[in-house]
Write an enzyme that holds these catalytic residues in place. Structure first.
Site, PDB file in Angstrom:
ATOM      1  N   TRP A  10       3.063  -6.101  13.307  1.00 44.35           N
ATOM      2  CA  TRP A  10       4.123  -5.486  12.495  1.00 44.35           C
ATOM      3  C   TRP A  10       5.425  -5.272  13.249  1.00 44.35           C
ATOM      4  O   TRP A  10       6.367  -4.716  12.710  1.00 44.35           O
ATOM      5  CB  TRP A  10       3.629  -4.194  11.844  1.00 44.35           C
ATOM      6  CG  TRP A  10       2.765  -3.310  12.694  1.00 44.35           C
ATOM      7  CD1 TRP A  10       1.401  -3.242  12.664  1.00 44.35           C
ATOM      8  CD2 TRP A  10       3.182  -2.368  13.701  1.00 44.35           C
ATOM      9  NE1 TRP A  10       0.941  -2.328  13.582  1.00 44.35           N
ATOM     10  CE2 TRP A  10       2.010  -1.772  14.233  1.00 44.35           C
ATOM     11  CE3 TRP A  10       4.417  -1.973  14.203  1.00 44.35           C
ATOM     12  CZ2 TRP A  10       2.037  -0.799  15.231  1.00 44.35           C
ATOM     13  CZ3 TRP A  10       4.444  -0.997  15.204  1.00 44.35           C
ATOM     14  CH2 TRP A  10       3.259  -0.432  15.695  1.00 44.35           C
ATOM     15  N   ASN A  64      -4.721   7.932   4.523  1.00 49.29           N
ATOM     16  CA  ASN A  64      -4.402   7.177   5.736  1.00 49.29           C
ATOM     17  C   ASN A  64      -2.941   7.398   6.099  1.00 49.29           C
ATOM     18  O   ASN A  64      -2.056   7.162   5.277  1.00 49.29           O
ATOM     19  CB  ASN A  64      -4.640   5.677   5.506  1.00 49.29           C
ATOM     20  CG  ASN A  64      -4.653   4.894   6.805  1.00 49.29           C
ATOM     21  OD1 ASN A  64      -5.463   5.173   7.685  1.00 49.29           O
ATOM     22  ND2 ASN A  64      -3.747   3.948   6.941  1.00 49.29           N
ATOM     23  N   GLU A  65      -2.702   7.858   7.286  1.00 51.01           N
ATOM     24  CA  GLU A  65      -1.340   7.958   7.824  1.00 51.01           C
ATOM     25  C   GLU A  65      -0.348   8.512   6.805  1.00 51.01           C
ATOM     26  O   GLU A  65       0.611   7.842   6.409  1.00 51.01           O
ATOM     27  CB  GLU A  65      -0.885   6.585   8.326  1.00 51.01           C
ATOM     28  CG  GLU A  65      -1.738   6.064   9.457  1.00 51.01           C
ATOM     29  CD  GLU A  65      -1.155   4.836  10.154  1.00 51.01           C
ATOM     30  OE1 GLU A  65      -0.447   4.062   9.490  1.00 51.01           O
ATOM     31  OE2 GLU A  65      -1.405   4.670  11.358  1.00 51.01           O
ATOM     32  N   GLU A  75      -7.189   4.926  15.901  1.00 53.97           N
ATOM     33  CA  GLU A  75      -6.806   3.515  15.890  1.00 53.97           C
ATOM     34  C   GLU A  75      -5.984   3.186  17.123  1.00 53.97           C
ATOM     35  O   GLU A  75      -5.064   3.933  17.483  1.00 53.97           O
ATOM     36  CB  GLU A  75      -5.929   3.191  14.672  1.00 53.97           C
ATOM     37  CG  GLU A  75      -6.597   3.330  13.335  1.00 53.97           C
ATOM     38  CD  GLU A  75      -5.635   2.980  12.196  1.00 53.97           C
ATOM     39  OE1 GLU A  75      -4.655   2.239  12.452  1.00 53.97           O
ATOM     40  OE2 GLU A  75      -5.843   3.461  11.081  1.00 53.97           O
ATOM     41  N   ARG A  90       0.867  -1.181   0.000  1.00 49.09           N
ATOM     42  CA  ARG A  90       0.000   0.000   0.000  1.00 49.09           C
ATOM     43  C   ARG A  90       0.903   1.230   0.000  1.00 49.09           C
ATOM     44  O   ARG A  90       2.125   1.091   0.038  1.00 49.09           O
ATOM     45  CB  ARG A  90      -0.943  -0.012   1.210  1.00 49.09           C
ATOM     46  CG  ARG A  90      -0.223   0.119   2.541  1.00 49.09           C
ATOM     47  CD  ARG A  90      -1.222   0.185   3.701  1.00 49.09           C
ATOM     48  NE  ARG A  90      -0.520   0.389   4.970  1.00 49.09           N
ATOM     49  CZ  ARG A  90      -1.100   0.296   6.166  1.00 49.09           C
ATOM     50  NH1 ARG A  90      -2.374   0.007   6.267  1.00 49.09           N
ATOM     51  NH2 ARG A  90      -0.405   0.518   7.261  1.00 49.09           N
TER      52      ARG A  90
HETATM   53  C1  GLA Z   1      -2.081   1.688  10.881  1.00 49.56           C
HETATM   54  C2  GLA Z   1      -2.983   1.742   9.674  1.00 49.56           C
HETATM   55  C3  GLA Z   1      -3.972   0.628   9.623  1.00 49.56           C
HETATM   56  C4  GLA Z   1      -3.334  -0.667  10.046  1.00 49.56           C
HETATM   57  C5  GLA Z   1      -2.756  -0.509  11.421  1.00 49.56           C
HETATM   58  C6  GLA Z   1      -2.149  -1.774  11.956  1.00 49.56           C
HETATM   59  O1  GLA Z   1      -2.539   2.381  11.950  1.00 49.56           O
HETATM   60  O2  GLA Z   1      -3.649   2.963   9.555  1.00 49.56           O
HETATM   61  O3  GLA Z   1      -4.449   0.526   8.305  1.00 49.56           O
HETATM   62  O4  GLA Z   1      -2.323  -0.979   9.132  1.00 49.56           O
HETATM   63  O5  GLA Z   1      -1.726   0.444  11.349  1.00 49.56           O
HETATM   64  O6  GLA Z   1      -1.612  -1.571  13.252  1.00 49.56           O
END
Ligand code: GLA
Ligand code: GLA
EC number: 3.2.1.23
Length: 668
Positions: free
Chosen positions: A318, A156-157, A310, A118
């Site tokens: 991970w 996202n992030e 989150e 991703r």
């Molecule tokens: C991040 C991402 C999520 C997922 C989590 C896993 O926060 O935004 O999509 O990958 O990590 O911990």
């Protein structure tokens, strides 16, 4: 100007938010009603949908399928669950990279990064921008007015960096904006060093892989550019969303003290600040690190409530070795965020994935299903949050500020400095720790913040400081504030050029002290120091040859070359006090400095006496006590109080088992 929607828009009528990332596209449609049923039973009222749905929504360029997402949003709405709808642009479909390889990011060595994971996009790619805005605008026009839509989650992030030629062109344009002409740029980058002078804009490239240490001023500008380039993309998506749904708040999820992106500039562009946070279960400093991160989020939100987007119910997948959270741990962490200003406690993710790179990541519904101790704890937590609804919207008052700056962080941690052992976030945490242990609430603020409301301001490390910010810190102390400055501060200007003369040049006057040599210490040799009263303490890693110029030496070095020279100084500056710490004292000695500075500032913690491991923080009229320790703790209370979590009345003291929390309101 009309007021922007914010956290209150979300909590109104809902109370605290509870839920998580929901990825129904990973499951057959028969599972969805079961999800909805389980969400209802768990008190879930917010889910984040569509973060990674681009390929499903747009299987081929301009061929779109929203029907499934319509059904998801309708189902959520029917079950009283609001939707935080994501733009799917964090993970473009393979067709984008396949047809337009120039949208794929390039690393420092010139290698393209491929799809199959991703985050594979170049922030400055015009094709990526166009395709992203096109799907975002289709999404926004389709769901504008949908009753489930409560919040937009952009990408996202964010953190992508790309060194390709399109990024180089965007970097040049950014540099023209910052420096105007080439001569100014050459000055700013100090290109007389190592024959780096640029004679033509076309010669300028991102800092790519080079034979030896790359120019630190160039790298600093590059980091600024990378943060801004991503922000520009975020803004473009946000503007499309606002055009279609002006009343719906917009956020993007942060990652705490995340180096690539300057969150001070980003937060100003959001309606709600949200964060993803995954404390390491085996890290003994995790509770303080987490508290610091939450305080940063509150600072980014300008003191307003923020959203924990989150967190994990148990192990992530991970890290190389993923420790689970013992029972009670995720609840403790969730309530910690609530105590520190979060109005929403959400998780990654609702249902554990069966396939893909995160199939071993904990979730709210584990692979083993809802009939599990973990899901039972999720339900119980959802239920108890309903009883805490009164906390939503209330502030966490703080009289202490800690200054933190991304540009200074970037500038400090370049190669080729006196020591790699001094880093910005460790310094921040080491000064935060004694305040946290004493139940002193702290706002994390940028150097440009209005400091006038604070009794104590701590700058653990401001390696880079601009003239204006240095003047503001000086005026703050001279005007009656208490300022504490950590070592290796005030060293460079905004171009990362060393400020010559005795250091820290721009803070010398307010500190009543100045130095002439930075002296890193051998790793295996503790630095012995002595308080003025004679008691000893140790420091490590870093020392400075400093002389008092009006300040008193509160502590001095005890041995060697520096024996008798000041290690910690306190200066009566105008109507206030300024401290300078010219070494890296052990935790107990930093605690001593914190205590004395708190006395100077007239600031006390939430409670006079706290057992080790117990965190105390006041939010609104509620006093939260959280036991992070391994032992049961008895906490003396000054007045009778009722625990909002259990209804029990505590008089005189309250007892907390390990991982337990109380939320106390005064009165019986
Ligand atoms: C991040 C991402 C999520 C997922 C989590 C896993 O926060 O935004 O999509 O990958 O990590 O911990
Ligand atoms: C080498 C190089 C010099 C300088 C020094 C620094 O000797 O020739 O240009 O970089 O290292 O130690």
């Amino acid at each position: 100007m009309t007021a922007r929607p914010g956290m209150h828009t979300l909590t109104a009528g809902r109370g605290l938010l509870f839920g998580g990332d929901y990825n129904p596209e990973q499951w057959p449609e028969e599972v969805w009603p079961q999800d909805a049923e389980l969400m209802r039973a768990a008190g879930v009222n917010l889910v984040t949908v569509g973060v990674f749905s681009w390929a499903r929504l747009e299987p081929e360029p301009d061929i779109r399928d929203f029907a499934w997402l319509d059904r998801v949003l309708d189902l959520m709405h029917e079950n009283g669950v609001a939707v935080d709808l994501a733009t799917p642009t964090a993970s473009p479909p393979p067709w984008l990279g396949h047809r337009w390889p120039q949208t794929l990011p390039v690393d420092e060595s010139g290698h393209r990064l491929w799809y199959g994971a991703r985050n594979q996009f170049c922030p400055s790619s015009p094709v990526y921008r166009e395709r992203a805005l096109s799907i975002v605008s289709a999404l926004a026009s389709r769901y504008a007015g949908h009753p489930a839509l409560a919040l937009w989650h952009v990408g996202n992030e964010y953190g992508q960096v790309c060194h390709c030629d399109e990024s180089a062109a965007a970097f040049r344009a950014w540099l023209r904006g910052r420096h105007g002409d080439l001569e100014t740029l050459n000055d700013a980058w100090g290109t007389t060093f190592w024959s780096q002078r640029y004679g033509d804009w076309a010669e300028i490239v991102p800092p790519r892989r080079a034979p030896y240490t790359v120019n630190p001023s160039q790298r600093l500008d590059w980091r600024r550019f990378c943060s801004d380039a991503l922000l520009e993309h975020y803004r473009a998506e946000r503007d499309v969303l606002r055009e279609h749904t002006p009343g719906t708040p917009v956020t993007t999820n942060f990652m705490g003290l995340f180096k690539p992106v300057d969150y001070w500039s980003w937060a100003a562009e959001e309606d709600i600040v949200s964060n993803d946070w995954y404390p390491e279960p085996g890290d003994p400093l995790a509770p303080a690190r987490t508290a610091l991160t939450h305080d940063l989020m509150r600072g980014l939100a300008g003191g307003r409530p923020w959203l924990l987007m989150e967190q994990a119910t148990s192990a992530v997948n991970w890290r190389p070795h993923n420790l689970p959270k013992p029972p009670g741990q995720f609840r403790l962490e969730s309530l910690q965020a609530l105590a520190r200003g979060a109005d929403g406690l959400c998780y990654f993710q609702w249902r554990a994935s069966r396939f893909g790179a995160e199939r071993f990541h904990a979730a709210m519904v584990p692979h083993a299903g809802p009939d599990t101790r973990l899901h039972a704890a999720v339900r119980a937590h959802g239920r108890e949050l309903r009883g805490l609804a009164r906390v939503a919207g209330t502030p966490v008052p703080a009289r202490v500020a800690m200054v933190f700056d991304w540009a200074s962080w970037w500038a400090l941690e370049e190669r080729g400095r006196p020591s790699d052992r001094i880093n910005a976030t460790d310094q921040l945490l080491s000064y935060y720790l004694p305040l946290w242990e004493r139940g002193v609430s702290v706002d994390v603020v940028p150097p440009s913040a209005d400091l006038s409301g604070y009794a104590l301001v701590v700058a653990p490390n401001l390696f880079l400081v601009g003239d204006r910010d240095a003047a503001a810190l000086t005026a703050y102390a001279r005007g009656g504030g208490v300022l504490v400055v950590g070592p290796f501060s005030g060293v460079v200007d905004e171009r990362s050029h060393v400020r010559t003369g005795r250091f820290p040049a721009p803070l010398r006057e307010v500190l009543g002290a100045s130095g002439e040599e930075w002296l890193p210490a051998p790793d295996d040799e503790p630095v012995r120091c002595r308080w003025a009263g004679g008691a000893a303490f140790t420091a490590r890693t870093w020392t400075e040859l400093v002389a008092a110029e009006g300040a008193e030496a509160v502590a001095e070095f005890a041995d060697g070359d520096l024996a008798g020279h000041p290690a910690v100084l306190r200066h009566r500056a105008g109507d206030g006090v300024a401290w300078y710490v010219a070494t890296m004292p052990e935790a107990a000695a930093l605690g001593e400095i914190a205590e004395r500075a708190l006395v100077d500032a007239g600031v006390a913690g939430a409670l006079p006496r706290l057992p080790p491991g117990v965190e105390a923080v006041r939010r609104g009229d509620v006093l939260f006590l959280l036991n992070h320790g391994a032992e049961t703790a008895a906490v003396p209370l000054p007045e009778p109080a009722r625990d909002l979590l259990t209804g029990a009345v505590a008089d005189g003291q309250v007892t907390l088992a390990p991982r337990d929390v109380v939320a106390l309101r005064p009165g019986a």
